[in-house]
Motif scaffolding. Structure first.
Motif, PDB file in Angstrom:
ATOM      1  N   ARG A   3      -8.154  90.135 -44.083  1.00 29.64           N
ATOM      2  CA  ARG A   3      -6.992  89.340 -44.464  1.00 29.64           C
ATOM      3  C   ARG A   3      -6.610  88.356 -43.348  1.00 29.64           C
ATOM      4  NH1 ARG A   3      -4.428  91.910 -48.774  1.00 29.64           N
ATOM      5  NH2 ARG A   3      -5.172  94.002 -49.184  1.00 29.64           N
ATOM      6  N   SER A  19      -2.767  87.324 -46.709  1.00 27.28           N
ATOM      7  CA  SER A  19      -3.660  86.877 -47.773  1.00 27.28           C
ATOM      8  C   SER A  19      -4.271  88.084 -48.462  1.00 27.28           C
ATOM      9  CB  SER A  19      -4.786  86.009 -47.190  1.00 27.28           C
ATOM     10  OG  SER A  19      -5.715  86.814 -46.478  1.00 27.28           O
ATOM     11  N   GLN A  23      -9.047  85.897 -49.096  1.00 26.35           N
ATOM     12  CA  GLN A  23      -8.354  84.788 -48.420  1.00 26.35           C
ATOM     13  C   GLN A  23      -8.130  83.591 -49.337  1.00 26.35           C
ATOM     14  OE1 GLN A  23     -10.412  83.996 -44.731  1.00 26.35           O
ATOM     15  NE2 GLN A  23     -10.122  86.088 -43.996  1.00 26.35           N
ATOM     16  N   MET A 133      -4.433  78.118 -45.509  1.00 25.83           N
ATOM     17  CA  MET A 133      -5.655  78.446 -46.254  1.00 25.83           C
ATOM     18  C   MET A 133      -6.156  77.248 -47.034  1.00 25.83           C
ATOM     19  SD  MET A 133      -5.195  82.451 -47.415  1.00 25.83           S
ATOM     20  CE  MET A 133      -3.917  82.101 -48.601  1.00 25.83           C
TER      21      MET A 133
END
Length: 140
Positions: A3, A19, A23, A133
């Motif tokens: 994560r 996350s 991800q 992200m």
């Protein structure tokens, strides 16, 4: 794949988001008191695989660091000392509190609920992580 953990570090509270293992999606994790962050991180890292940590860093409109860095910089330094194996990214968090507040309005949260600073901090951490992200995906 582990994560990504996001930290919105504040003087009184710390907003945390994480996350999913792939991800892709950021989720609100918790808001804790600042003095309990090290216990929380120790336990969390023992139970979850974390590939990296994203820390919100407050910048001013002219891209210089805000006054808040006087307590965030020591946190980052101590984090690097305690967890040298976990890479960290520092991300501009300039507008995340305003975005979190707007998210609460858009989500239909009543005025009394929007006064909940802990919720704002956790949503801010989620916004920081999701934008990180997305930036990471676009760089590939």
């Amino acid at each position: 794949m582990g994560r990504i953990l996001s930290i919105d570090y504040g003087r009184k509270r710390v907003g945390l988001a994480v996350s999913d293992p792939q991800q892709i999606i950021a989720n609100k994790l918790a808001t804790i008191t600042t003095h309990s962050i090290w216990d929380f991180l120790r336990t969390y890292f023992q139970n979850e695989q974390v590939d990296e940590v994203v820390i919100g860093y407050p910048l001013q409109m002219n891209n210089t660091a805000s006054e808040a860095v006087v307590y965030i910089n020591p946190f980052i330094k101590k984090f690097k000392e305690k967890y040298p194996e976990i890479p960290i990214e520092v991300i501009d968090e300039r507008f995340t509190s305003k975005m979190a507040f707007q998210t609460m309005i858009d989500g239909g949260i009543k005025k009394t609920g929007r006064k909940n600073k802990a919720m704002v901090d956790a949503i801010s951490a989620t916004i920081i992580l999701q934008s990180y992200m997305e930036q990471k995906r676009h760089k590939k």
